[in-house]
Every structure is written in structure tokens, then in C-alpha cells.
Design an enzyme around this catalytic site. Structure first.
Site, mmCIF file in Angstrom:
data_model
loop_
_atom_site.group_PDB
_atom_site.id
_atom_site.type_symbol
_atom_site.label_atom_id
_atom_site.label_comp_id
_atom_site.label_asym_id
_atom_site.label_seq_id
_atom_site.Cartn_x
_atom_site.Cartn_y
_atom_site.Cartn_z
ATOM 1 N N LYS A 41 1.377 -3.331 18.363
ATOM 2 C CA LYS A 41 0.627 -2.468 19.288
ATOM 3 C C LYS A 41 -0.505 -3.189 20.029
ATOM 4 O O LYS A 41 -0.776 -2.881 21.179
ATOM 5 C CB LYS A 41 0.036 -1.280 18.530
ATOM 6 N N ASP A 82 -0.715 7.984 20.535
ATOM 7 C CA ASP A 82 -1.144 8.311 19.167
ATOM 8 C C ASP A 82 -2.311 9.305 19.154
ATOM 9 O O ASP A 82 -2.414 10.135 18.250
ATOM 10 C CB ASP A 82 -1.570 7.041 18.420
ATOM 11 N N GLY A 90 -9.796 1.136 10.913
ATOM 12 C CA GLY A 90 -8.747 0.292 11.480
ATOM 13 C C GLY A 90 -8.249 0.877 12.795
ATOM 14 O O GLY A 90 -8.907 1.734 13.410
ATOM 15 N N ILE A 129 -3.495 10.760 7.521
ATOM 16 C CA ILE A 129 -2.496 10.245 8.459
ATOM 17 C C ILE A 129 -1.364 9.530 7.722
ATOM 18 O O ILE A 129 -0.337 9.229 8.300
ATOM 19 C CB ILE A 129 -3.096 9.406 9.594
ATOM 20 N N TYR A 145 1.835 9.649 5.561
ATOM 21 C CA TYR A 145 2.825 10.714 5.331
ATOM 22 C C TYR A 145 3.921 10.312 4.345
ATOM 23 O O TYR A 145 4.925 11.017 4.199
ATOM 24 C CB TYR A 145 3.412 11.216 6.661
HETATM 25 P P1 ATR Z 1 -4.430 0.763 10.652
HETATM 26 O O1 ATR Z 1 -4.348 -0.006 11.936
HETATM 27 O O2 ATR Z 1 -3.157 1.460 10.294
HETATM 28 O O3 ATR Z 1 -5.607 1.672 10.597
HETATM 29 P P2 ATR Z 1 -5.724 -1.367 9.203
HETATM 30 O O4 ATR Z 1 -6.337 -1.851 10.468
HETATM 31 O O5 ATR Z 1 -5.156 -2.370 8.276
HETATM 32 O O6 ATR Z 1 -4.567 -0.347 9.490
HETATM 33 O O7 ATR Z 1 -6.804 -0.477 8.456
HETATM 34 C C1 ATR Z 1 -6.643 -0.068 7.158
HETATM 35 C C2 ATR Z 1 -7.876 0.742 6.734
HETATM 36 O O8 ATR Z 1 -7.746 1.034 5.332
HETATM 37 C C3 ATR Z 1 -9.174 -0.030 6.889
HETATM 38 O O9 ATR Z 1 -10.196 0.887 7.219
HETATM 39 C C4 ATR Z 1 -9.373 -0.598 5.499
HETATM 40 O O10 ATR Z 1 -10.718 -0.912 5.179
HETATM 41 P P3 ATR Z 1 -11.323 -2.384 5.535
HETATM 42 O O11 ATR Z 1 -11.647 -2.343 6.996
HETATM 43 O O12 ATR Z 1 -12.508 -2.520 4.677
HETATM 44 O O13 ATR Z 1 -10.243 -3.378 5.203
HETATM 45 C C5 ATR Z 1 -8.897 0.542 4.650
HETATM 46 N N1 ATR Z 1 -8.543 0.114 3.298
HETATM 47 C C6 ATR Z 1 -7.433 -0.564 2.905
HETATM 48 N N2 ATR Z 1 -7.445 -0.795 1.565
HETATM 49 C C7 ATR Z 1 -8.615 -0.248 1.092
HETATM 50 C C8 ATR Z 1 -9.224 -0.143 -0.204
HETATM 51 N N3 ATR Z 1 -8.629 -0.640 -1.312
HETATM 52 N N4 ATR Z 1 -10.407 0.506 -0.291
HETATM 53 C C9 ATR Z 1 -11.014 1.014 0.803
HETATM 54 N N5 ATR Z 1 -10.487 0.953 2.050
HETATM 55 C C10 ATR Z 1 -9.304 0.327 2.209
#
Ligand code: ATR
Length: 270
Positions: free
Chosen positions: A65, A101, A129, A215, A217
Site C-alpha cells: 500500500k 479503507d 500503524g 479492525i 477480524y
Molecule cells: P498496520 O499498518 O496494519 O496498522 P503496523 O504498522 O505494523 O500495522 O502496526 C501495528 C500496530 O500494532 C502498531 O501500533 C504496533 O505498535 P508499535 O508501533 O509500538 O510497534 C502495535 N503492536 C504490535 N504488537 C504489539 C504489542 N505486542 N504490544 C503493543 N502494541 C503492539
């Protein structure tokens, strides 16, 4: 016969072919929508090749994306602001990128929580993210009163908060406090997804009428949604966002805004 497809890597589990081919058949249209597995390194070259083969539109999913921002010939303001293209329409050989989205997120809530007011109470967003960015943008468009934004990595939340003064960043450790007097809680992190750790969140301060949306699912009812439903909160699952983001994409390609009906919902959940 219009040729379309969703491009990802991996892509085999995508529900998009099922959704779009359902609507193609429902509306008696000539078209075929496929799943196309393309590696990020070859993305632009392969898309141009598919266009030469006669493809007229694409959806993009993980990890493509953001990459598409670099090579689409035209990108609308929404996709530029979100920093992600999830839909490409080919017009006169040129790639037009947009993002549906945001529509999917907002429409899922509007369709499934009919009396919900975006403006009345603060919204809490967990995560910062790409998915969070779309949700935040949608909420701002709906005149949300305030967004409490929390992310494990606080700097990413601070960065997103520059979008609008209504976004208040809080510490991830304070997420229970953020729930006080909230009207909406959205999990945009991967926590709670099959194979990922659970979201640890004590719900004692969550008002009972706060709408809760995940979000994620897979599973449809994440542990968060299940717990919220058990204590009486209204909940909206994440599957509707996937279904509703597909509608404007279909409209770009076929000129018809299709509906999410019960039969489609059942097929996608099967
Ligand atoms: P997307 O584009 O689908 O949102 P992403 O950019 O990888 O995917 O974002 C994943 C989100 O899940 C992020 O907010 C991430 O937090 P960080 O920015 O600190 O990495 C969060 N996330 C993933 N694993 C986590 C965990 N174990 N505890 C807290 N937050 C988590």
C-alpha cells in the site's frame, strides 16, 4: 471482460476475489477478479505488465500500500494524506491511486451501529500503524470531538497527532485511564489476532454504552470484542471494514456502488 485483481504477498487468504466476483455476478457484469501474488521488488514492473495485458484495476494489500505512492501516475489527496494506496484504477494506461479503507472503517460503524454519534464523546484509538492513520482520518472527517491516541511506541502516536489538535496522545501504560467517559474504542493493533498475543486491557473504566470496534477480524470475535459484548457493550466486528472498503473500489471500476448483503456476509465468514 474486465480484468481486475488484488495484489499482495502473500495473497492466498484474501477474501477480495470472493467479494468482487460475488458483486460481478450479482449485477450481471462481464468481469473477473483474481488474487495476484507479486513480490514488492517487482511491484511497479508487474503492474505495468498486467496493464499491458488488459487489467483495468487493482486492490493493493500488505506489503504494497505504501510502495504504490512512488509510482502511481495520479494519487488523490486522501491517499496522499493517509500515505497508502489500496485501490488503483487504470485510465488511458495511467494508474490512478486512491484509498477506500477510510470509507470502509466509517461505513462499517455507520451500518452496524446506526445511532452512534461520532461527535458526542471522545474516541480511544489503540495503535499508530497504517490502519490507525486511516481510522483517525475518518473520525476527523466525521467531526469527532476528541481522539485519545495510545501506542506502545509513543513517538509514532506523537507523529500522527500532528494531523489535528483534537488528537491527544496518552501513554500505552495509561490505556485503562483513557477509557473513562469514552464513546468509542477501536483496536487497530495486531493484538488479539490469531497467532498474536492478546490485548491486555482492564475494562473497569469503560462505560457500558461505549461502542467497541476491532479492525482485526480473524477471529471475528477477538477476545476484546467478546469480553466487551459479555459485559453489555455494543460491538462492531472488523469484517465489515473489509467488505465496505471494497464497495467504492467496485464503483470506480464498474460505476455501481454495490451493497453488503447477508448472503455475501455469510460467504465471507464461511
Ligand atoms: P498496520 O499498518 O496494519 O496498522 P503496523 O504498522 O505494523 O500495522 O502496526 C501495528 C500496530 O500494532 C502498531 O501500533 C504496533 O505498535 P508499535 O508501533 O509500538 O510497534 C502495535 N503492536 C504490535 N504488537 C504489539 C504489542 N505486542 N504490544 C503493543 N502494541 C503492539
Amino acid at each position: 471482460m474486465k480484468k481486475l485483481g488484488v495484489i499482495g504477498h502473500p495473497i492466498s487468504h484474501s477474501k477480495s476475489p470472493l467479494i468482487h466476483n460475488y458483486w460481478i455476478e450479482q449485477h450481471g457484469l462481464e468481469g473477473k477478479y483474481e488474487a495476484l501474488d507479486i513480490e514488492p521488488d517487482n511491484l511497479e514492473k508487474e503492474i505495468r505488465r498486467l496493464v499491458d495485458e488488459g487489467y483495468e484495476g487493482f486492490n493493493l494489500t500488505i506489503p504494497h500500500k505504501e510502495l504504490a505512492l512512488d509510482f502511481c501516475d495520479e494519487i488523490d489527496d486522501l491517499a496522499k494524506t493517509i500515505g497508502a494506496v489500496n485501490t488503483i484504477t487504470v485510465l488511458d494506461g495511467k494508474l490512478h491511486g486512491t484509498n477506500t479503507d477510510v470509507f470502509g472503517f466509517i461505513q462499517n460503524i455507520k451500518e452496524n451501529a446506526r445511532n452512534f454519534s461520532f461527535t458526542r464523546k471522545p474516541a480511544v484509538i489503540l495503535g499508530s500503524g497504517g490502519a490507525a492513520k486511516g481510522c483517525i482520518y475518518g473520525l476527523l472527517q466525521e467531526d469527532v470531538r476528541e481522539i485519545r491516541l495510545l501506542n506502545r511506541t509513543r513517538e509514532k502516536a506523537e507523529e500522527l497527532a500532528k494531523l489535528d489538535p483534537r488528537i491527544k496522545v496518552m501513554d500505552w501504560e495509561d490505556r485503562e485511564d483513557a477509557l473513562v467517559e469514552s464513546g468509542l474504542l477501536v483496536n487497530t493493533t495486531s493484538l488479539g489476532m490469531d497467532g498474536q498475543p492478546d490485548l491486555e486491557l482492564d475494562l473497569f473504566a469503560l462505560p457500558q454504552d461505549t461502542l467497541v470496534n476491532d479492525i482485526v477480524y480473524v477471529p471475528l470475535y477477538t477476545p476484546l470484542l467478546q469480553e466487551c459484548e459479555d459485559r453489555g457493550n455494543p460491538v462492531v466486528t472488523g469484517i465489515g471494514m473489509l467488505l465496505h472498503q471494497a464497495r467504492p473500489a467496485f464503483q470506480y471500476w464498474f460505476g455501481i456502488l454495490p451493497e453488503v448483503d447477508e448472503e455475501l456476509m455469510q460467504k465471507v465468514l464461511a
